[in-house]
Design a protein around this motif. Structure first.
Motif, PDB file in Angstrom:
ATOM      1  N   CYS A 188       3.834  -1.837  -4.494  1.00 23.72           N
ATOM      2  CA  CYS A 188       3.061  -1.083  -3.520  1.00 23.72           C
ATOM      3  C   CYS A 188       3.167   0.405  -3.831  1.00 23.72           C
ATOM      4  O   CYS A 188       4.239   0.905  -4.158  1.00 23.72           O
ATOM      5  N   ASN A 190       1.971   2.715  -1.587  1.00 21.20           N
ATOM      6  CA  ASN A 190       1.646   3.425  -0.350  1.00 21.20           C
ATOM      7  C   ASN A 190       2.769   4.303   0.203  1.00 21.20           C
ATOM      8  O   ASN A 190       2.513   5.263   0.914  1.00 21.20           O
ATOM      9  N   PHE A 191       3.987   3.947  -0.091  1.00 17.52           N
ATOM     10  CA  PHE A 191       5.140   4.739   0.360  1.00 17.52           C
ATOM     11  C   PHE A 191       5.080   5.090   1.849  1.00 17.52           C
ATOM     12  O   PHE A 191       5.185   6.264   2.220  1.00 17.52           O
ATOM     13  N   CYS A 192       4.903   4.108   2.684  1.00 19.54           N
ATOM     14  CA  CYS A 192       5.077   4.331   4.119  1.00 19.54           C
ATOM     15  C   CYS A 192       6.512   4.833   4.278  1.00 19.54           C
ATOM     16  O   CYS A 192       7.414   4.327   3.596  1.00 19.54           O
ATOM     17  N   TYR A 194       8.973   4.563   6.149  1.00 19.80           N
ATOM     18  CA  TYR A 194      10.101   3.716   6.580  1.00 19.80           C
ATOM     19  C   TYR A 194      10.415   2.604   5.577  1.00 19.80           C
ATOM     20  O   TYR A 194      11.404   1.904   5.707  1.00 19.80           O
ATOM     21  N   CYS A 195       9.560   2.400   4.570  1.00 21.15           N
ATOM     22  CA  CYS A 195       9.548   1.119   3.855  1.00 21.15           C
ATOM     23  C   CYS A 195      10.189   1.166   2.476  1.00 21.15           C
ATOM     24  O   CYS A 195       9.900   2.031   1.642  1.00 21.15           O
ATOM     25  N   VAL A 197       9.876  -1.256   0.220  1.00 17.28           N
ATOM     26  CA  VAL A 197       9.156  -2.107  -0.744  1.00 17.28           C
ATOM     27  C   VAL A 197       8.749  -1.375  -2.037  1.00 17.28           C
ATOM     28  O   VAL A 197       8.989  -1.882  -3.128  1.00 17.28           O
ATOM     29  N   PRO A 198       8.148  -0.162  -1.965  1.00 19.26           N
ATOM     30  CA  PRO A 198       7.759   0.486  -3.223  1.00 19.26           C
ATOM     31  C   PRO A 198       8.956   0.731  -4.145  1.00 19.26           C
ATOM     32  O   PRO A 198       8.795   0.784  -5.365  1.00 19.26           O
ATOM     33  N   GLN A 232       1.695  -7.440  -1.687  1.00 18.22           N
ATOM     34  CA  GLN A 232       2.129  -6.496  -0.646  1.00 18.22           C
ATOM     35  C   GLN A 232       0.942  -5.779  -0.028  1.00 18.22           C
ATOM     36  O   GLN A 232       0.986  -5.350   1.104  1.00 18.22           O
ATOM     37  N   HIS A 269      -3.805  -3.768   3.980  1.00 16.16           N
ATOM     38  CA  HIS A 269      -3.541  -2.469   4.613  1.00 16.16           C
ATOM     39  C   HIS A 269      -4.817  -1.974   5.298  1.00 16.16           C
ATOM     40  O   HIS A 269      -5.888  -2.007   4.682  1.00 16.16           O
ATOM     41  N   ARG A 308       0.946   6.353   7.196  1.00 18.90           N
ATOM     42  CA  ARG A 308       0.131   5.141   7.124  1.00 18.90           C
ATOM     43  C   ARG A 308      -1.293   5.412   6.632  1.00 18.90           C
ATOM     44  O   ARG A 308      -1.997   4.501   6.218  1.00 18.90           O
TER      45      ARG A 308
END
Ligand code: SAH
Ligand code: SF4
Ligand code: F3S
Length: 483
Positions: A188, A190-192, A194-195, A197-198, A232, A269, A308
């Motif tokens: 991913c 997107n680099f939200c 809080y996340c 995942v990336p 993702q 997303h 977001r």
């Protein structure tokens, strides 16, 4: 179809590509070893565990359903929230006792905690032999062999950015051969804030469309009727082998596969929910009327702090456009409460968004600071007690909405794909196209059939129904029943 069988073993239906059916893997000395896999986290991890199991089965190992019977223990970890990470450590604590009694056992830790912690896991946990990141799942048999051959304990957590071939799956369905997941992209960008995942799954990488089309074709030829596309952020799909071939094109190509009755995808997303994707709903026959579209917060201030990339209004407009096309589309979502700086008015905004959208169901979480993420360095302004209070308030509201929405289905006839039943074959369970669970009674032999079911009762998390008298299996008859 190849199955790992035998007493005390778990059945895994694996559908290897034809060219691989008679191929030896080249891993010696593994035949007859028993392996146990425990999986935490999302569907991507479940899929990775299937791949790991497939690799080990090809090397001659047998899957068992209890760690005490195993020679190889694999833990596929998740790091999305602190609690998920703690579960993995607690399991590894239990494995330390097993390893103490039988030092020849190989303990392999994969998944997102493995990626995040790397070699430090080896330093902290003496019972761990091998640490491998999500990009190395398909090498599990070689890793185990290397350690069993007397090699040092080791960690392999390098991330791949170019190659997409390692995402190729052998085409694995559920044990009944009715449903399957197909990974279309990973990672991913997107680099939200809080996340994690990336950081643990790496950059976005899409699979070549020809290989995933081939995988889906093979699965449907083998009897799979429902395919869920996994990634993702699936709607960012971009074929590396065909210019301009995006997610809506992929949905159209897959919808044309003979035998495919239902097509789903997760997760998408909101910022990438394009007009072209919205138009796929209602026009591509197999595409089911359900979308999982995480909102995360109903406050623009918090959405911006989360990075977001959309506002509440933009989200609501997309839902309206979707409902204009398909009024009965089911919408599910994810929500986080207690993000740093979330004031009570922000939280009220989330409840308000929920009242406007009326989600069919919702996964909700308390904010949990994660390593490497931007939000982890923000001051936590909402106490644990207050986070929990907000979570309960939000969940109570959702329970009411879910129940009301399910009750509104009473009296309707819905197509149900029968997934399984009780042993005596009297009680059956299936899902609607909108992904709602329906329980009903019926004669033996209904598994894998598509039935029209009259909904009698809407409950909070499921529906109860009765097979409609006019029900036929559309596979046996070209007549498609409608209300
Ligand atoms: N790719 C998906 C979801 C990934 S994680 C998406 O973009 O929506 C699944 C859910 O876990 C997220 O939607 C979010 O609601 C939740 N989540 C992720 N990180 C979190 C954190 N640090 N604390 C609490 N919840 C989190
Ligand atoms: Fe995480 Fe955001 Fe990517 Fe989803 S879109 S995986 S929440 S960074
Ligand atoms: Fe968890 Fe990794 Fe999935 S952090 S949610 S297993 S991508």
């Amino acid at each position: 179809m190849q199955t790992a069988g035998g007493p005390g073993t778990i059945e895994v239906a694996v559908c290897p590509p034809r060219k691989e059916r008679s191929t030896e893997t080249g891993v010696d000395g593994m035949k007859g070893l028993r392996f146990y896999i425990e999986t935490f986290g999302c569907q991507m991890n479940e899929q990775d565990s299937l791949r790991a199991g497939y690799q080990l089965a090809r090397a001659g190992c047998l899957q068992v359903d209890s760690p005490a019977e195993a020679d190889i223990l694999v833990v596929n970890t998740c790091s999305i929230r602190r609690k998920a990470e703690e579960k993995a450590y607690s399991l590894l604590g239990r494995f330390r006792n097993l390893k103490g009694r039988r030092p020849d056992i190989v303990v392999a830790v994969g998944g997102c905690v493995a990626q995040q912690e790397g070699e430090s896991l080896l330093e902290r946990l003496p019972q761990v032999d091998v640490v491998f990141g999500p990009h190395h799942v398909s090498e599990i048999d070689r890793f185990v062999e290397r350690r069993r051959a007397g090699g040092e304990r080791f960690a392999v957590v390098s991330q791949k950015t170019d190659s997409v071939d390692d995402l190729e799956c052998p085409g694995i369905s559920d044990p009944k051969g009715l449903k399957a997941f197909v990974t279309i992209m990973e990672g991913c960008d997107n680099f939200c804030s809080y996340c994690v995942v990336p950081f643990v799954r790496g950059r976005e990488r899409s699979r070549p469309y020809h290989s995933l089309l081939e995988e889906a074709r093979r699965l449907t030829e083998q009897g799979v009727r429902e395919v869920t596309l996994l990634g993702q952020n699936v709607n960012a799909y971009c074929a590396p082998d065909r210019q301009g071939f995006r997610f809506p094109d992929l949905l159209a190509a897959l919808s044309a596969l003979p035998g495919l009755r239902r097509l789903r995808f997760t997760t998408s997303h909101p910022k990438d929910l394009s007009r072209a994707l919205i138009e796929c709903f209602g026009s591509l026959g197999p595409l089911c009327e359900h979308i999982h579209l995480p909102l995360q917060s109903g406050s623009d201030r918090v959405l911006a702090a989360m990075n977001r990339g959309y506002t509440r209004t933009a989200y609501l407009e997309k839902i309206s456009a979707l409902r204009e096309r398909v009024p009965d589309v089911a919408v599910t979502s994810d929500m986080i409460v207690g993000f740093p700086g979330e004031e009570i008015e922000d939280f009220e905004g989330t409840l308000e968004a929920m009242r406007i959208v009326r989600f069919d169901s919702l996964y909700s979480f308390k904010f949990s600071p994660r390593p490497s993420t931007r939000a982890a360095s923000l001051e936590e302004t909402v106490s644990e007690v207050e986070k929990l209070r907000r979570l309960h308030e939000l969940q109570d509201l959702q329970k009411r909405i879910s129940l009301e929405k399910n009750r509104a289905l009473e009296g309707k006839f819905l197509e149900v794909f029968v997934e399984g039943g009780s042993r005596d074959g009297e009680q059956w369970m299936g899902r609607t196209r909108t992904n709602k669970i329906v329980n009903f009674t019926g004669p033996a032999g209904l598994e894998g059939r598509f039935l029209q079911v009259a909904i009698r009762e809407g409950c909070q998390n499921s529906l109860r129904g009765a097979i409609a008298e006019r029900s036929v299996n559309p596979e046996e008859s070209p007549t498609r029943l409608s209300e």
